[in-house]
Design a protein around this motif. Structure first.
Motif, PDB file in Angstrom:
ATOM      1  N   UNK A  87       1.162  -1.926   0.061  1.00 18.95           N
ATOM      2  CA  UNK A  87       0.385   0.210  -0.068  1.00 18.95           C
ATOM      3  C   UNK A  87       0.751   1.603   0.119  1.00 18.95           C
ATOM      4  N   UNK A  88       1.729   1.561   0.704  1.00 20.84           N
ATOM      5  CA  UNK A  88       2.642   2.416   0.435  1.00 20.84           C
ATOM      6  C   UNK A  88       3.044   3.056  -0.399  1.00 20.84           C
ATOM      7  N   UNK A  89       3.766   2.176  -0.998  1.00 26.32           N
ATOM      8  CA  UNK A  89       3.448   2.243  -2.258  1.00 26.32           C
ATOM      9  C   UNK A  89       2.947   3.276  -3.318  1.00 26.32           C
ATOM     10  N   UNK A  90       2.087   2.967  -3.145  1.00 26.99           N
ATOM     11  CA  UNK A  90       1.186   3.938  -3.958  1.00 26.99           C
ATOM     12  C   UNK A  90       0.777   5.428  -3.832  1.00 26.99           C
ATOM     13  N   UNK A  91       0.356   5.675  -4.734  1.00 26.05           N
ATOM     14  CA  UNK A  91       0.018   7.677  -4.772  1.00 26.05           C
ATOM     15  C   UNK A  91      -1.420   7.341  -4.666  1.00 26.05           C
ATOM     16  N   UNK A  92      -1.760   7.913  -3.870  1.00 26.71           N
ATOM     17  CA  UNK A  92      -3.768   7.905  -3.122  1.00 26.71           C
ATOM     18  C   UNK A  92      -4.091   9.414  -3.338  1.00 26.71           C
ATOM     19  N   UNK A  93      -5.228   9.323  -3.779  1.00 24.67           N
ATOM     20  CA  UNK A  93      -6.018  10.352  -4.566  1.00 24.67           C
ATOM     21  C   UNK A  93      -7.189  10.096  -4.056  1.00 24.67           C
ATOM     22  N   UNK A  94      -8.218  11.496  -3.986  1.00 24.07           N
ATOM     23  CA  UNK A  94      -9.884  11.504  -4.047  1.00 24.07           C
ATOM     24  C   UNK A  94      -9.573  12.101  -5.037  1.00 24.07           C
ATOM     25  N   UNK A  95     -10.535  11.654  -6.151  1.00 15.97           N
ATOM     26  CA  UNK A  95     -11.691  12.640  -7.113  1.00 15.97           C
ATOM     27  C   UNK A  95     -13.138  12.601  -6.555  1.00 15.97           C
ATOM     28  N   UNK A  96     -13.821  14.097  -7.106  1.00 13.26           N
ATOM     29  CA  UNK A  96     -15.041  13.685  -6.827  1.00 13.26           C
ATOM     30  C   UNK A  96     -15.840  14.413  -8.725  1.00 13.26           C
ATOM     31  N   UNK A  97     -16.825  13.847  -8.399  1.00  7.60           N
ATOM     32  CA  UNK A  97     -17.802  13.852 -10.260  1.00  7.60           C
ATOM     33  C   UNK A  97     -19.133  14.657  -9.688  1.00  7.60           C
ATOM     34  N   UNK A  98     -18.796  15.536  -9.516  1.00  2.13           N
ATOM     35  CA  UNK A  98     -20.476  16.025  -9.743  1.00  2.13           C
ATOM     36  C   UNK A  98     -21.359  16.185 -11.271  1.00  2.13           C
ATOM     37  N   UNK A  99     -23.131  16.197 -10.783  1.00  2.00           N
ATOM     38  CA  UNK A  99     -24.045  16.161 -11.435  1.00  2.00           C
ATOM     39  C   UNK A  99     -23.801  16.763 -12.520  1.00  2.00           C
ATOM     40  N   UNK A 100     -23.624  16.227 -14.178  1.00  2.00           N
ATOM     41  CA  UNK A 100     -23.519  16.771 -15.443  1.00  2.00           C
ATOM     42  C   UNK A 100     -21.914  16.984 -15.609  1.00  2.00           C
ATOM     43  N   UNK A 101     -21.193  17.277 -14.238  1.00  2.00           N
ATOM     44  CA  UNK A 101     -19.569  17.126 -15.160  1.00  2.00           C
ATOM     45  C   UNK A 101     -19.318  16.772 -14.656  1.00  2.00           C
ATOM     46  N   UNK A 102     -17.452  16.397 -15.706  1.00  2.00           N
ATOM     47  CA  UNK A 102     -15.939  15.347 -15.390  1.00  2.00           C
ATOM     48  C   UNK A 102     -15.557  15.601 -13.877  1.00  2.00           C
ATOM     49  N   UNK A 103     -15.351  13.652 -14.070  1.00  2.00           N
ATOM     50  CA  UNK A 103     -14.416  14.160 -12.602  1.00  2.00           C
ATOM     51  C   UNK A 103     -13.291  14.756 -12.667  1.00  2.00           C
ATOM     52  N   UNK A 104     -12.718  15.359 -11.610  1.00  2.00           N
ATOM     53  CA  UNK A 104     -11.819  16.038 -10.947  1.00  2.00           C
ATOM     54  C   UNK A 104     -10.835  16.290  -9.717  1.00  2.00           C
ATOM     55  N   UNK A 105      -9.695  15.914  -9.856  1.00  2.00           N
ATOM     56  CA  UNK A 105      -8.957  15.432  -8.675  1.00  2.00           C
ATOM     57  C   UNK A 105      -9.210  16.581  -7.824  1.00  2.00           C
ATOM     58  N   UNK A 106      -8.961  15.816  -6.423  1.00  2.00           N
ATOM     59  CA  UNK A 106      -9.594  16.555  -5.583  1.00  2.00           C
ATOM     60  C   UNK A 106      -8.267  17.181  -4.452  1.00  2.00           C
ATOM     61  N   UNK A 107      -7.500  15.938  -3.757  1.00  2.00           N
ATOM     62  CA  UNK A 107      -6.300  16.020  -3.183  1.00  2.00           C
ATOM     63  C   UNK A 107      -5.556  14.572  -3.569  1.00  2.00           C
ATOM     64  N   UNK A 108      -4.316  15.069  -2.912  1.00  2.00           N
ATOM     65  CA  UNK A 108      -3.787  13.753  -3.570  1.00  2.00           C
ATOM     66  C   UNK A 108      -2.302  13.388  -2.400  1.00  2.00           C
ATOM     67  N   UNK A 109      -2.041  12.405  -2.105  1.00  2.00           N
ATOM     68  CA  UNK A 109      -0.917  11.797  -1.298  1.00  2.00           C
ATOM     69  C   UNK A 109      -0.425  10.936  -1.544  1.00  2.00           C
ATOM     70  N   UNK A 110       1.659  11.363  -1.252  1.00  2.00           N
ATOM     71  CA  UNK A 110       2.295  10.036  -2.076  1.00  2.00           C
ATOM     72  C   UNK A 110       2.694   9.287  -1.227  1.00  2.00           C
ATOM     73  N   UNK A 111       3.059   8.371  -0.924  1.00  2.00           N
ATOM     74  CA  UNK A 111       3.015   7.171  -0.603  1.00  2.00           C
ATOM     75  C   UNK A 111       3.675   7.020   0.540  1.00  2.00           C
TER      76      UNK A 111
END
Length: 124
Positions: A28-52
């Protein structure tokens, strides 16, 4: 890597929520982890990410100063603390995992693993 997001719900504007993402699988610690979000009618967008290691983070300007990302490598967990929520934060939130690529920034990392999404609704 399998990801399971949780913690979404209905909250009033100005309130807070904490999203959790549980990861299964090795390294798990090798992976960059991130949160994305998708609002109704919109494209998915990057929210936040964190290094391994957790030493580096990245965020979208829209959440600066309001959201915080953290991870617990001992328990294969990543969190998104969301404060001062606004109606525009309403979306399905997804956690994602990707392996780092040399010279690629966190937002530009290819995320190959995705959770199922958790709905956050912010009422005005």
């Amino acid at each position: 890597v399998q990801l399971q997001a949780s913690g979404g719900g209905l909250v009033q504007a100005g309130g807070s929520l904490r999203l959790s993402c549980a990861a299964s699988g090795r390294s798990f610690s090798l992976f960059i982890m991130a949160w994305f979000r998708q609002a109704p009618g919109k494209e998915r967008e990057f929210v936040m990410g964190i290094s391994g290691s957790g030493s580096s983070t990245a965020y979208a300007d829209s959440v600066k100063g309001r959201f915080t990302i953290s991870r617990d490598n001992a328990n294969n967990m990543v969190y998104l603390q969301m404060n001062s929520l606004e109606p525009d934060d309403t979306a399905v939130y997804y956690c994602a995992a990707g392996l780092p690529i040399y010279l690629r920034t966190i937002p530009r990392t290819p995320y190959d693993y995705w959770g199922q999404g958790t709905l956050v609704t912010v009422s005005s």
